[in-house]
Design a protein around this motif. Structure first.
Motif, short mmCIF file in Angstrom:
data_model
loop_
_atom_site.label_atom_id
_atom_site.label_comp_id
_atom_site.label_asym_id
_atom_site.label_seq_id
_atom_site.Cartn_x
_atom_site.Cartn_y
_atom_site.Cartn_z
N LEU A 28 38.76 35.73 34.84
CA LEU A 28 39.38 35.93 33.54
C LEU A 28 38.51 36.82 32.65
CD1 LEU A 28 40.46 32.26 32.67
CD2 LEU A 28 41.88 34.08 33.64
N LYS A 29 39.16 37.67 31.88
CA LYS A 29 38.42 38.49 30.91
C LYS A 29 37.95 37.65 29.73
CE LYS A 29 40.46 43.06 31.74
NZ LYS A 29 39.17 43.74 31.96
N GLU A 30 38.73 36.62 29.40
CA GLU A 30 38.34 35.70 28.33
C GLU A 30 39.04 34.37 28.55
OE1 GLU A 30 41.28 36.14 24.59
OE2 GLU A 30 39.77 37.74 24.73
N TYR A 31 38.53 33.35 27.86
CA TYR A 31 39.11 32.02 27.96
C TYR A 31 38.96 31.34 26.61
CZ TYR A 31 39.84 27.18 29.53
OH TYR A 31 40.31 25.90 29.68
N ALA A 37 32.34 44.92 35.43
CA ALA A 37 33.47 44.03 35.70
C ALA A 37 34.80 44.72 35.42
CB ALA A 37 33.34 42.76 34.87
N ASN A 38 34.85 45.46 34.32
CA ASN A 38 36.09 46.19 33.99
C ASN A 38 36.42 47.21 35.08
OD1 ASN A 38 36.43 44.80 31.60
ND2 ASN A 38 35.44 46.35 30.34
N TYR A 87 29.23 30.90 35.36
CA TYR A 87 29.70 32.19 35.90
C TYR A 87 30.16 33.18 34.83
CZ TYR A 87 29.64 30.34 40.72
OH TYR A 87 29.27 29.83 41.93
N GLY A 88 29.71 33.01 33.58
CA GLY A 88 30.03 33.99 32.55
C GLY A 88 31.04 33.54 31.53
N LEU A 89 31.66 32.36 31.77
CA LEU A 89 32.61 31.80 30.81
C LEU A 89 32.14 30.42 30.36
CD1 LEU A 89 36.10 32.89 32.23
CD2 LEU A 89 35.17 33.44 29.97
N VAL A 90 32.90 29.79 29.49
CA VAL A 90 32.57 28.44 29.00
C VAL A 90 33.82 27.57 29.08
CG1 VAL A 90 30.80 29.33 27.44
CG2 VAL A 90 33.12 28.98 26.60
N GLY A 91 33.62 26.26 28.98
CA GLY A 91 34.75 25.35 28.97
C GLY A 91 35.31 25.18 27.57
N GLU A 92 36.03 24.08 27.36
CA GLU A 92 36.63 23.79 26.06
C GLU A 92 35.56 23.19 25.15
OE1 GLU A 92 41.27 23.08 27.42
OE2 GLU A 92 40.01 21.34 26.96
#
Length: 368
Positions: free
Chosen positions: A271-274, A253-254, A129-134
């Motif tokens: 979240l905007k970032e992770y 998104a913004n 969905y546009g982010l990543v895990g650890e």
């Protein structure tokens, strides 16, 4: 109808396809396919790339590379698409479901450690969905424990983690180029690797085990998963527009964030970032703080010609899952909560700020 996503091809995209047609580069053995593979390998910092018919079969052949046995366990996040589960089951290996983080919607090292056993052979590391895990922690852990990483980068075209581009992180990496992806060929996918032996075997696996020296003598029952030349030509043009596509998604998104800033009592926004990785918003997902309203909101928006999509249904609850794999040591509760509460709303080149305001107004009206 305002679609949740609607492909919009540029003039350059069409010229690229027309040029391939003019040269009769239409089959899966056309030079334009090799050019597409070369560009993908370069773009995603890999030595080798094999283009194929879609992202699901990319997962299939990536897992088939490792000759998994029944006792081999493959960890997969329960919160992801059915293709990941299907690919594991078709190898006859055992799927082991892990949970995801409630905020990033992706896996953490702790999620993986909870379900790792002496039989853990591989993990499907999904960027969702546009982010990543650890990612860094997970890679280090897998290296220390000799666990194979199948990186599912279908939704992370152009995403970067600590100077490493997604698609270059796993032992092998898979991509989808479906119509709603940041790079599209309509249908299509790819497997990327730095291992020459894997590359040569993949070329055989997607091409019916043909051998140019003994054309119709086959030693394996492989598949025809070739990508066509016209699709490759479209992909070549799409690669060049990747950064522009990502910029557009972030801008949209913004703007949604601004429009929904007063609905914090009702919505959890993405979240905007992770962990220092910015969201490039393959989709714009929202979670309802009252899950009971999700279906009602979806139907309400549909009445105003606004299409939405629910979040993924957890793999461990899928009706098709054989009963032997449903006896879990623990339940991926977060994956269930995300499905119960989450949906995503329209983004893409077919949207204008005016349309975004229209969508926002209807969502505001719903909660008021």
């Amino acid at each position: 109808m305002i679609r949740v996503f609607e492909p919009k091809l540029s003039f350059k995209d069409k010229i690229s396809v027309l040029r391939a047609m003019q040269q009769n580069f239409i089959s899966g053995t056309s030079p334009v396919v090799q050019e597409f593979e070369s560009e993908l390998a370069s773009k995603f910092d890999r030595k080798y790339c094999v283009a194929l018919s879609n992202g699901s079969v990319a997962l299939d052949v990536a897992l088939q590379l490792y000759d998994l046995k029944k006792e081999d366990e493959v960890i997969v996040p329960s919160f992801t698409i059915i293709s990941c589960l299907s690919a594991i089951l078709r190898t006859n290996a055992t799927p082991i479901f892990c949970d995801v983080d409630i905020n990033s919607w992706n896996v953490t090292l702790e999620n993986i450690q909870k379900v790792t056993t002496k039989n853990t052979k591989a993990i499907i590391l999904v960027h969702l969905y546009g982010l990543v895990g650890e990612v860094s922690k997970i890679v280090e852990y897998c290296n220390e424990n000799n666990i194979i990483i199948i990186e599912d980068a279908a939704e992370s075209h152009g995403q970067v983690v600590e100077d490493k581009v997604c698609g270059s992180i796993g032992d092998v990496s898979t991509f989808s180029f479906y119509a709603n992806k940041h790079i599209t060929t309509g249908e299509g996918g790819a497997v990327l690797t730095d291992d020459k032996e894997h590359f040569l075997r993949l070329k055989q696996m997607v091409n019916l085990d043909f051998d140019s020296r003994k054309r119709f003598i086959h030693h394996n029952l492989y598949w025809n998963y070739r990508l066509g030349g016209l699709q490759a030509a479209l992909g070549l043009s799409q690669i060049k527009g990747l950064e522009k596509t990502i910029t557009r998604k972030i801008e949209q998104a913004n703007y949604y964030d601004q429009l929904f800033s007063d609905l914090s009592d009702y919505l959890q926004l993405p979240l905007k970032e992770y962990n220092g990785v910015r969201n490039h918003y393959w989709v714009y997902g929202i979670m309802l703080k009252n899950p009971k309203l999700k279906v009602e909101l979806i139907e309400y928006l549909l009445n105003y010609d606004i299409e939405t999509r629910p979040f993924f249904y957890p793999l461990h609850l899928q009706p098709v899952l054989p009963q032997m794999y449903k006896n879990l040591n623990f339940t991926p509760i977060v994956s269930e909560k995300l499905y119960e509460s989450g949906l995503y709303i329209p983004t893409g080149n077919h949207l204008t700020p005016k349309i975004q305001r229209y969508i926002s107004n209807k969502i505001h009206n719903f909660f008021s």
